[in-house]
Design a protein around this motif. Sequence first.
Motif, PDB file in Angstrom:
ATOM      1  N   THR A 172       0.828  -1.209   0.000  1.00 57.96           N
ATOM      2  CA  THR A 172       0.000   0.000   0.000  1.00 57.96           C
ATOM      3  C   THR A 172       0.863   1.259   0.000  1.00 57.96           C
ATOM      4  O   THR A 172       0.623   2.201  -0.763  1.00 57.96           O
ATOM      5  N   ASP A 214      -4.795  -3.171  -7.227  1.00 59.29           N
ATOM      6  CA  ASP A 214      -4.184  -3.748  -6.030  1.00 59.29           C
ATOM      7  C   ASP A 214      -4.732  -5.157  -5.820  1.00 59.29           C
ATOM      8  O   ASP A 214      -5.897  -5.407  -6.076  1.00 59.29           O
ATOM      9  N   GLU A 215      -3.877  -6.038  -5.335  1.00 63.19           N
ATOM     10  CA  GLU A 215      -4.272  -7.435  -5.147  1.00 63.19           C
ATOM     11  C   GLU A 215      -4.938  -7.953  -6.410  1.00 63.19           C
ATOM     12  O   GLU A 215      -6.045  -8.506  -6.388  1.00 63.19           O
TER      13      GLU A 215
HETATM   14 MG    MG Z   1      -2.255  -4.856   0.077  1.00 61.49          MG
END
Ligand code: MG
Length: 591
Positions: A54, A153-154
């Motif tokens: 992050t 993300d992910e």
């Molecule tokens: Mg993450």
Amino acid sequence: MSSFQSLGLEENLLQAITDLGFETPSEVQEKTIPILLEKETDIVSLAQTGTGKTAAFGFPMLQKINAESRTTQGLILSPTRELCLQITSELKNYGKYVPGLNVVAIYGGASISDQASKIRKGAQIIVATPGRMKDMIGRRMIDISKIEYCVLDEADEMLNMGFYEDITEILSHSPKDKSTWLFSATMPKEVANIAKKFMHTPLEITVGSRNVGAENVSHEYYLVNARDRYQALKRLSDANPDIFSVVFCRTKRDTQKVAEMLIEDGYNAAALHGDLSQNQRDLVMKSFRTRQIQMLVATDVAARGIDVEDITHVINYQLPDEIETYTHRSGRTGRAGKHGVSMVIVSKSEHRKIKAIEKIIQKSFVKKDVPDGMRICEIQLFHLANSIKNTDVNHEIDSYLPQINEVLADSTKEELIKKVFSVEFTRFYNYYKNAKNLNIDASNVSDKDTANSVRFFVNIGRKDGLEWMDLKDLVRELTQLGKDDVFHVDTMDSFSFFNTDAKNSDKVLEAINGIQFNGRKISIEISKEGRKKGGGRGRKGGRGGKDKFRGKGGKRRDKGFDSGPSKFKGKSRRKSSKPSDKGTGGRRRRR
Ligand code: MG
Ligand code: ADP
């Protein structure tokens, strides 16, 4: 090791980093941040869960956007509401000294008009789940035509959850010349494909090796009879008194059932699965975060994005259907440099999956024995001794002490200690004194159980869209037998075979014979032929017929058999799962 200063971050961000207490950048941060600050480029960054991804995209994005403008410049897509909220709050922390910054979270299950009004105030950064985002773009509530940065993300989890089309749709509303930053723990081919489709010659950064689970997680497995699975779970928990764990089950139904049994047995447990309302899920997560729940029993889908620190154990009550999912499960522990343990309870029929998982995680499992009853009593006893030693005295009891002393006046210190310990010990001792050994011998794993089993022939097979797993689910649903009670399932084109214990044979015949399936009557009989060794299971080619079988089941693979509209008569018993309110007198377990 470098410092955050040397990565090229501006003073106001460094100040926030100091406030957060981050001392040195993690490897993925060290490798990613300077590149993103320096260049306008697409990037694929692979690093395990818990390595600080992050911040690796958050800080560069905060530095690059213009917070004086109200235009949306950055979009972050993430798989779940949980993660979306988490990223939003992290970004707000990172950007607390950036004047005018407005980061808005967009996710399903909350008021769309509230979210739209936040957007109207001008959000430079939007963090969103794909479903709601697509919806709001469609309603023209959000304009991403001027974004400069887009984070996936992910990415692996988003694709696992079936968000490919939503992502495609969302990105079609964004400018072609933006930079796309993809972050993922693993790099399955789906992620590679998405990189190919949406990105221009991305730089690739890999921390650790691809597809490898977290470094500081050790992997253990316990081989038991399927019927002892639950007992094994309890022992593993009792042998780790301070356990703070996620227990994974394969289906919502099993998740609910295991949680209910644990609660019934006095454990601080709760279920987390898709049949709970958002509100119930929030409550469960809150109790878990605050440690009122020690064992969170969850499905893979519901557990996605759980980012609770200090989870000591991940317990695979059952292995996942797709062994790749194991990486995600075990990644819930061993975060932020702490050590974690991932335990797998395996039955004989699943034993071979351990090898396959070892290949994926590139680490070996340690085969361990489920502790016996006396060992658990011993562990609990020493745990009690240590807790007594470390307990802060509650002075509220001071005024009662004279009376308490009077009651206990005749006992010596030795006697008192014995008595105090007996209170706790006796409970465990009584429960475990006659407990049997749950471990089974790995050497005779495979065909031992065939002796007492019956092989059935049914007149449905691949032509009806059934691969072996589907047939197994179907048989289980009709007979209510457990996962390991139906085995050696072999599907052919127009017929199939499977085994159950001989004692179940009447039940199976009765439950299945004459049932209508795809407009045809199922006929079932006991097969005269035994199963040929290694005989044509045809497990390789995936589970092709599944969607047909599941009818409307939708594209999300995870919507398990027991969640879709069933073709068969009633079964599912659904209770709401509230965090246990039992055992308010501390973490005491009742048996
Ligand atoms: Mg993450
Ligand atoms: P990932 O997305 O890779 O799974 P996160 O970004 O969620 O990991 O970070 C995991 C945890 O580590 C978070 O609580 C985060 O605040 C913390 N963290 C991130 N970077 C650092 C750092 N450099 N030093 C200390 N803690 C960090």
